[in-house]
Design a protein around this motif. Structure first.
Motif, PDB file in Angstrom:
ATOM      1  N   LEU A   1       0.837  -1.206   0.000  1.00 27.69           N
ATOM      2  CA  LEU A   1       0.000   0.000   0.000  1.00 27.69           C
ATOM      3  C   LEU A   1       0.875   1.261   0.000  1.00 27.69           C
ATOM      4  O   LEU A   1       0.570   2.259  -0.665  1.00 27.69           O
ATOM      5  N   ASN A   2       1.972   1.221   0.736  1.00 30.15           N
ATOM      6  CA  ASN A   2       2.889   2.364   0.717  1.00 30.15           C
ATOM      7  C   ASN A   2       3.575   2.514  -0.641  1.00 30.15           C
ATOM      8  O   ASN A   2       3.723   3.616  -1.162  1.00 30.15           O
ATOM      9  N   ILE A   3       4.001   1.400  -1.225  1.00 26.90           N
ATOM     10  CA  ILE A   3       4.639   1.454  -2.551  1.00 26.90           C
ATOM     11  C   ILE A   3       3.631   1.929  -3.596  1.00 26.90           C
ATOM     12  O   ILE A   3       3.951   2.726  -4.475  1.00 26.90           O
ATOM     13  N   GLY A   4       2.400   1.441  -3.489  1.00 29.55           N
ATOM     14  CA  GLY A   4       1.346   1.847  -4.441  1.00 29.55           C
ATOM     15  C   GLY A   4       1.099   3.345  -4.379  1.00 29.55           C
ATOM     16  O   GLY A   4       1.005   4.019  -5.406  1.00 29.55           O
ATOM     17  N   ARG A   5       1.008   3.868  -3.166  1.00 29.42           N
ATOM     18  CA  ARG A   5       0.799   5.311  -3.022  1.00 29.42           C
ATOM     19  C   ARG A   5       1.985   6.095  -3.565  1.00 29.42           C
ATOM     20  O   ARG A   5       1.814   7.169  -4.140  1.00 29.42           O
ATOM     21  N   LEU A   6       3.199   5.550  -3.356  1.00 29.64           N
ATOM     22  CA  LEU A   6       4.400   6.216  -3.873  1.00 29.64           C
ATOM     23  C   LEU A   6       4.323   6.341  -5.399  1.00 29.64           C
ATOM     24  O   LEU A   6       4.781   7.318  -5.987  1.00 29.64           O
ATOM     25  N   ALA A   7       3.720   5.331  -6.027  1.00 30.32           N
ATOM     26  CA  ALA A   7       3.656   5.309  -7.485  1.00 30.32           C
ATOM     27  C   ALA A   7       2.547   6.194  -8.051  1.00 30.32           C
ATOM     28  O   ALA A   7       2.574   6.543  -9.233  1.00 30.32           O
ATOM     29  N   MET A   8       1.564   6.541  -7.212  1.00 27.40           N
ATOM     30  CA  MET A   8       0.379   7.247  -7.733  1.00 27.40           C
ATOM     31  C   MET A   8       0.482   8.751  -7.552  1.00 27.40           C
ATOM     32  O   MET A   8       0.894   9.234  -6.510  1.00 27.40           O
ATOM     33  N   ARG A   9       0.083   9.466  -8.582  1.00 33.20           N
ATOM     34  CA  ARG A   9       0.060  10.929  -8.487  1.00 33.20           C
ATOM     35  C   ARG A   9      -0.987  11.353  -7.473  1.00 33.20           C
ATOM     36  O   ARG A   9      -2.078  10.787  -7.419  1.00 33.20           O
ATOM     37  N   GLY A  10      -0.640  12.360  -6.667  1.00 35.33           N
ATOM     38  CA  GLY A  10      -1.610  12.895  -5.722  1.00 35.33           C
ATOM     39  C   GLY A  10      -1.812  12.055  -4.483  1.00 35.33           C
ATOM     40  O   GLY A  10      -2.642  12.378  -3.651  1.00 35.33           O
ATOM     41  N   ARG A  11      -1.090  10.956  -4.352  1.00 38.69           N
ATOM     42  CA  ARG A  11      -1.193  10.127  -3.142  1.00 38.69           C
ATOM     43  C   ARG A  11       0.094  10.259  -2.347  1.00 38.69           C
ATOM     44  O   ARG A  11       1.153  10.481  -2.915  1.00 38.69           O
ATOM     45  N   GLU A  12      -0.031  10.096  -1.049  1.00 40.34           N
ATOM     46  CA  GLU A  12       1.144  10.189  -0.182  1.00 40.34           C
ATOM     47  C   GLU A  12       1.343   8.886   0.590  1.00 40.34           C
ATOM     48  O   GLU A  12       0.464   8.473   1.331  1.00 40.34           O
ATOM     49  N   PRO A  13       2.508   8.261   0.434  1.00 39.79           N
ATOM     50  CA  PRO A  13       2.787   7.082   1.266  1.00 39.79           C
ATOM     51  C   PRO A  13       2.977   7.499   2.714  1.00 39.79           C
ATOM     52  O   PRO A  13       3.343   8.640   2.989  1.00 39.79           O
ATOM     53  N   MET A  14       2.688   6.597   3.656  1.00 38.46           N
ATOM     54  CA  MET A  14       2.997   6.871   5.059  1.00 38.46           C
ATOM     55  C   MET A  14       4.512   6.951   5.237  1.00 38.46           C
ATOM     56  O   MET A  14       5.009   7.758   6.010  1.00 38.46           O
ATOM     57  N   PHE A  15       5.244   6.072   4.551  1.00 34.56           N
ATOM     58  CA  PHE A  15       6.707   6.034   4.642  1.00 34.56           C
ATOM     59  C   PHE A  15       7.312   5.739   3.275  1.00 34.56           C
ATOM     60  O   PHE A  15       6.724   5.022   2.482  1.00 34.56           O
ATOM     61  N   VAL A  16       8.514   6.289   3.059  1.00 36.28           N
ATOM     62  CA  VAL A  16       9.266   6.015   1.838  1.00 36.28           C
ATOM     63  C   VAL A  16      10.450   5.111   2.208  1.00 36.28           C
ATOM     64  O   VAL A  16      11.098   5.344   3.232  1.00 36.28           O
TER      65      VAL A  16
END
Ligand code: NDP
Length: 295
Positions: A127-142
């Motif tokens: 879920l964090n990696i997915g958010r990292l890949a998506m525009r306008g989304r923020e991962p909890m951690f990188v």
């Protein structure tokens, strides 16, 4: 005549640890919270044990409390999942890290998926990696290593926006998230991997190269555009009879050749390595702050 500026990860990491230490003190004084990191180590790999020990020492040096679980190589997946579930529910723990690689009888996916995303300080949950890949989304951690690479570029004033960046390697833990991060920073990103034909033609176009391959001295001077900035993630042992241990560590990039062509380069050791741990500490403190809505 080497001319590249040396990007000193060791001293940047030291500075970041001092910043983190001050934040930890502030958090404790303001609301009595001590950030906590739980590390799960399975098996008896020497390198993993060393990494875990270094992470623990780094935690202590900035005032983060560390919790450690050490399971034997023949532990069951259920046991590991039980510890993760306990740490998920433990309010003193703000970050959970599973040291990889896991023994081969365990399903790495099941285990990484079990870490709750609010405590996923390694940033490896899908879920964090997915958010990292998506525009306008923020991962909890990188993820820590790629985050450390970008932090080095920032702290050395390297412009990323609009630049051509080439990442060599596409692993889930380094290459792939490094490429995603560079893209978020508005670089134009190309990924080179083991099936890439004529990789040197691609790397020669790069203003920024991040190499995470695991092949000593693979990137030669002729692969590099004059004035490029090189971040070398590789940590590769090579035989060296003159060293007391019989080996020494080198990067993926042929350092002596690159120094004559690049504008700036990270050494190995002393480049990205120390940054990885600094980013882990940073992620852990961010997690504790987020848990208490503290800024
Ligand atoms: P992996 O082995 O998981 O991935 C290596 C990647 O490099 C793969 O994507 C592979 O391609 C690619 N590759 C392999 N050979 C070649 C080649 N000849 N040409 C182009 N690409 C190639 O390694 P990691 O990402 O885990 O680690 C990479 C390096 O970084 C290692 O030296 C490791 O020790 C170091 N490291 C350092 C850290 C630090 O803190 N500084 C942290 C983590 C790793 P393909 O996908 O096609 O197989």
């Amino acid at each position: 005549e080497p001319s590249a500026k040396v990007i000193d990860g060791k001293s940047v990491a030291k500075q970041i640890r001092e910043e983190i230490s001050a934040e930890v003190t502030k958090l404790k004084e303001a609301i009595g919270v001590v950030p906590g990191l739980a590390v799960v180590l399975v098996g008896d790999r020497k390198d993993s044990a060393t990494y875990v020990r270094n992470k623990k020492i780094a935690c202590e040096s900035v005032g983060i409390k560390s919790f450690e679980v050490n399971l034997p190589n023949d532990a069951s997946e259920q046991e590991v999942l039980k510890y993760i579930s306990d740490f998920n529910g433990e309010p003193l723990v703000h970050g959970i890290l599973v040291q990889l690689p896991l023994p081969s009888h365990m399903n790495e996916q099941n285990i990484l998926n079990a870490v709750m995303i609010e405590k996923d300080v390694d940033g490896f949950h899908p879920l964090n990696i997915g958010r990292l890949a998506m525009r306008g989304r923020e991962p909890m951690f990188v993820p820590c290593t790629p985050k450390g690479c970008i932090e080095l570029l920032h702290r050395y004033g390297v412009d990323i926006k609009g630049k051509r960046a080439v990442v060599i390697g596409r692993s889930n833990i380094v290459g792939m998230p490094a490429a995603l991060l560079l893209q978020r920073e508005d670089a134009t990103v190309t990924i080179v991997h083991s099936r890439t034909k004529n990789p040197e033609e691609i790397t020669r176009q790069a203003d920024i190269i991040i190499s995470a391959v695991g092949q000593p001295n693979m990137v030669r001077g002729s692969w590099i555009k004059p004035g490029a900035v090189i971040i070398d993630v590789g940590i590769n042992p090579v035989e060296d009879a003159s060293s007391p241990r019989g080996y020494r560590l080198v990067g993926d990039v042929c350092y002596d050749e690159a120094c004559k062509i690049a504008a700036a380069i990270t050494p190995v050791p002393g480049g990205v390595g120390p940054m990885t741990i600094a980013m882990l500490l940073s992620n852990t403190v961010s997690s504790a702050k987020r848990a208490y809505n503290f800024n």
